[in-house]
Design a protein around this motif. Sequence first.
Motif, PDB file in Angstrom:
ATOM      1  N   ALA A  21       8.603 125.613   7.970  1.00 39.25           N
ATOM      2  CA  ALA A  21       8.571 124.491   6.755  1.00 39.25           C
ATOM      3  C   ALA A  21       7.503 122.776   7.388  1.00 39.25           C
ATOM      4  CB  ALA A  21       9.989 123.609   5.556  1.00 39.25           C
ATOM      5  N   LYS A  22       8.471 122.749   8.140  1.00 42.01           N
ATOM      6  CA  LYS A  22       7.377 121.329   9.762  1.00 42.01           C
ATOM      7  C   LYS A  22       5.825 122.461  10.053  1.00 42.01           C
ATOM      8  CE  LYS A  22       8.231 117.900  12.555  1.00 42.01           C
ATOM      9  NZ  LYS A  22       9.198 117.288  13.599  1.00 42.01           N
ATOM     10  N   ALA A  24       4.094 124.328   8.612  1.00 42.86           N
ATOM     11  CA  ALA A  24       3.115 124.730   7.182  1.00 42.86           C
ATOM     12  C   ALA A  24       2.696 123.457   6.597  1.00 42.86           C
ATOM     13  CB  ALA A  24       3.839 125.044   6.700  1.00 42.86           C
ATOM     14  N   ARG A  25       3.591 122.402   7.005  1.00 43.79           N
ATOM     15  CA  ARG A  25       3.040 120.664   6.757  1.00 43.79           C
ATOM     16  C   ARG A  25       2.148 119.888   7.728  1.00 43.79           C
ATOM     17  NH1 ARG A  25       1.492 117.346   3.573  1.00 43.79           N
ATOM     18  NH2 ARG A  25       2.541 115.165   3.723  1.00 43.79           N
ATOM     19  N   LEU A  26       2.606 120.389   8.929  1.00 48.26           N
ATOM     20  CA  LEU A  26       1.730 120.460  10.093  1.00 48.26           C
ATOM     21  C   LEU A  26      -0.235 120.608  10.358  1.00 48.26           C
ATOM     22  CD1 LEU A  26       4.211 120.044  13.082  1.00 48.26           C
ATOM     23  CD2 LEU A  26       2.871 118.400  12.051  1.00 48.26           C
ATOM     24  N   GLU A  28      -0.974 122.064   7.087  1.00 47.91           N
ATOM     25  CA  GLU A  28      -1.158 121.245   6.218  1.00 47.91           C
ATOM     26  C   GLU A  28      -2.434 119.797   6.249  1.00 47.91           C
ATOM     27  OE1 GLU A  28      -2.314 118.748   2.224  1.00 47.91           O
ATOM     28  OE2 GLU A  28       0.156 118.793   4.033  1.00 47.91           O
ATOM     29  N   ILE A  29      -2.044 118.960   7.108  1.00 46.60           N
ATOM     30  CA  ILE A  29      -1.989 118.149   6.624  1.00 46.60           C
ATOM     31  C   ILE A  29      -3.554 117.693   7.983  1.00 46.60           C
ATOM     32  CG2 ILE A  29      -1.483 115.891   8.750  1.00 46.60           C
ATOM     33  CD1 ILE A  29       1.137 116.055   7.443  1.00 46.60           C
ATOM     34  N   ARG A  32      -6.273 119.390   6.439  1.00 47.27           N
ATOM     35  CA  ARG A  32      -6.979 118.260   5.042  1.00 47.27           C
ATOM     36  C   ARG A  32      -8.168 117.593   5.056  1.00 47.27           C
ATOM     37  NH1 ARG A  32      -2.293 114.238   3.682  1.00 47.27           N
ATOM     38  NH2 ARG A  32      -0.847 115.614   3.592  1.00 47.27           N
TER      39      ARG A  32
END
Length: 88
Positions: A21-22, A24-26, A28-29, A32
């Motif tokens: 999850a982390k 995937a978040r990294l 995504e960031i 951007r």
Amino acid sequence: MKRQEPCKGCDDKYDVKISDAKMARLIEIASRSRSTVQDEEYERRLSICSACPGLQYGTTCRHCGCLVQVRAKLSESTCPFPYESQWA
């Protein structure tokens, strides 16, 4: 002679692993404001990285210190393998 402490990746008291999850978040960031590769190219790059002897902890490139999942997703990224990119 004093015994050396184990590295952070080998010592259970440190949590150097990154959850899915982390990660995937990294990704995504990082994605951007930058162009990304298609999923097929991303998977190809990750496959190469997973077979590389420079992969540490399943996430980190020994040659540059980056998170390979993030680096592999960005279009402008290249493989930092010494002397020749493995993604070529």
